[in-house]
Design a protein around this motif. Structure first.
Motif: not given
Length: 372
Positions: A77-85
């Motif tokens: 339900r929750y997906l965090k993918l910040t500060s990637n490329e």
């Protein structure tokens, strides 16, 4: 730790964990990997934890989300993918996450091109998943779009330039293929015949302008299987005794010249055309073209230029597949060699009379000894 539900690893791993790391933790619900090199991350890592509800992979050097397509995270339900490329996102990845309600992709170097059009449209229109701060996502590529907002990219131009063009191109290709197949199967011979008529028309027009005299008295159209009869029976009488100038394709066609041009020159360069008809003749493609050209000249010039000479008895019903020959036989009388077996002299006299006639059409002249 079979009952483990929460796992967090921040700045611990130097590379993606082994695929069997969580093989006994099937109750795991929250997983956090931060400040870790997950550029080689594979979907096998998530297969033992299908009950995962929260996943945080921030600052993990991820370049693609394709690994999620095979991860089997139906409860996520929750997906965090910040500060990637991440540059390009395949919208179909989120179709494998049916329970997803929260998505954070902030601080990724997005590409503002048509490759992201589906994701932009999904982020705007989907009502289940909240894409956090999507209106603040900034483009990094291409250089001309750097600094602009991702959701401001005009996706309509992508569909207008691509999908519509491909649709029209594919439709045209399908229609052309169907027309080509239909033409080849049902209209092939009509087109070939029309082409020959056009060549004959051009030749006739050129000949009328030049006022060329006839080179031969008659062009003899025959099949190679009947060549022995032509040289043994016809030539000695018509050329030897009666003195006519005959054009034979094996003898008088110009070497190196296209066959269709030789046929056209022979028919229009002769006062008459003698068709030596047999079953082999009817089945021959080149003989069919020769009689087509001669028929055109007959109907176009309205002159008595065609002489039909049957070497075999061929019933009218057997001529049904050869509609052009059947039509000629119905409208014109003809000479029959089998019926002249007892009177060959009369047969050749009738041929001579046919060759002597002028331009006026006279269908009664070619009557054989039995009145046919």
């Amino acid at each position: 730790m079979k009952n483990l539900e929460f796992f967090k690893a921040e700045n611990i791993y130097l590379m993606a964990p082994y695929s069997n790391t969580f093989q006994f933790n099937y109750k795991l619900k929250t997983l956090i990997f931060a400040e870790t090199d997950l550029s080689e991350l594979h979907s096998e890592l998530f297969l033992p934890i299908p009950n995962l509800e929260s996943l945080d992979l921030s600052q993990s050097q991820l370049k693609s989300l394709d690994f999620l397509a095979q991860a089997n995270l139906s409860a996520l339900r929750y997906l965090k993918l910040t500060s990637n490329e991440i540059n390009v996102i395949n919208e179909t990845v989120f179709q494998t996450l049916p329970s997803l309600t929260y998505l954070d992709l902030d601080k990724n170097p997005f590409t503002c091109e048509c490759s992201n059009a589906d994701f932009i449209q999904w982020a705007k229109n989907n009502k289940q998943t909240q894409v956090v701060n999507a209106h603040q996502y900034v483009c990094s590529f291409p250089v001309s779009k750097r600094g602009s907002l991702l959701l401001d990219f005009d996706v309509q131009s992508c569909w207008d330039d691509g999908s519509v063009f491909y649709f029209i191109s594919t439709t045209c290709l399908v229609v052309l293929t169907l027309l080509a197949s239909f033409t080849y199967n049902f209209l092939r011979w009509h087109l070939i015949y029309t082409f020959h008529l056009f060549l004959a028309f051009l030749y006739d027009s050129r000949k009328k302008r030049k006022g060329d005299p006839y080179q031969f008295d008659a062009f003899v159209s025959y099949n190679v299987h009947d060549e022995d009869w032509v040289y043994r029976e016809m030539l000695p009488v018509l050329e030897g005794e009666q003195g006519w100038r005959l054009c034979l394709h094996h003898r008088d066609f110009q070497p190196g010249k296209p066959i269709i041009e030789n046929i056209t020159d022979a028919i229009y360069g002769s006062r008459k055309t003698i068709c030596v008809i047999s079953r082999s003749y009817l089945q021959s493609e080149w003989c069919s073209r020769e009689i087509q050209m001669a028929s055109y000249r007959l109907f176009d010039e309205q002159k008595d230029v065609l002489i039909l000479l049957f070497l075999e008895e061929i019933p009218t019903n057997h001529l049904s597949p050869y509609h052009r020959m059947r039509k000629l036989v119905k409208k014109r009388t003809y000479l029959s060699w089998p019926q002249a077996a007892q009177h060959p002299g009369v047969f050749w006299q009738n041929v001579q009379r046919a060759l002597q006639t002028g331009d006026a059409v006279n269908t009664d002249l070619l009557t054989g000894p039995t009145g046919r």
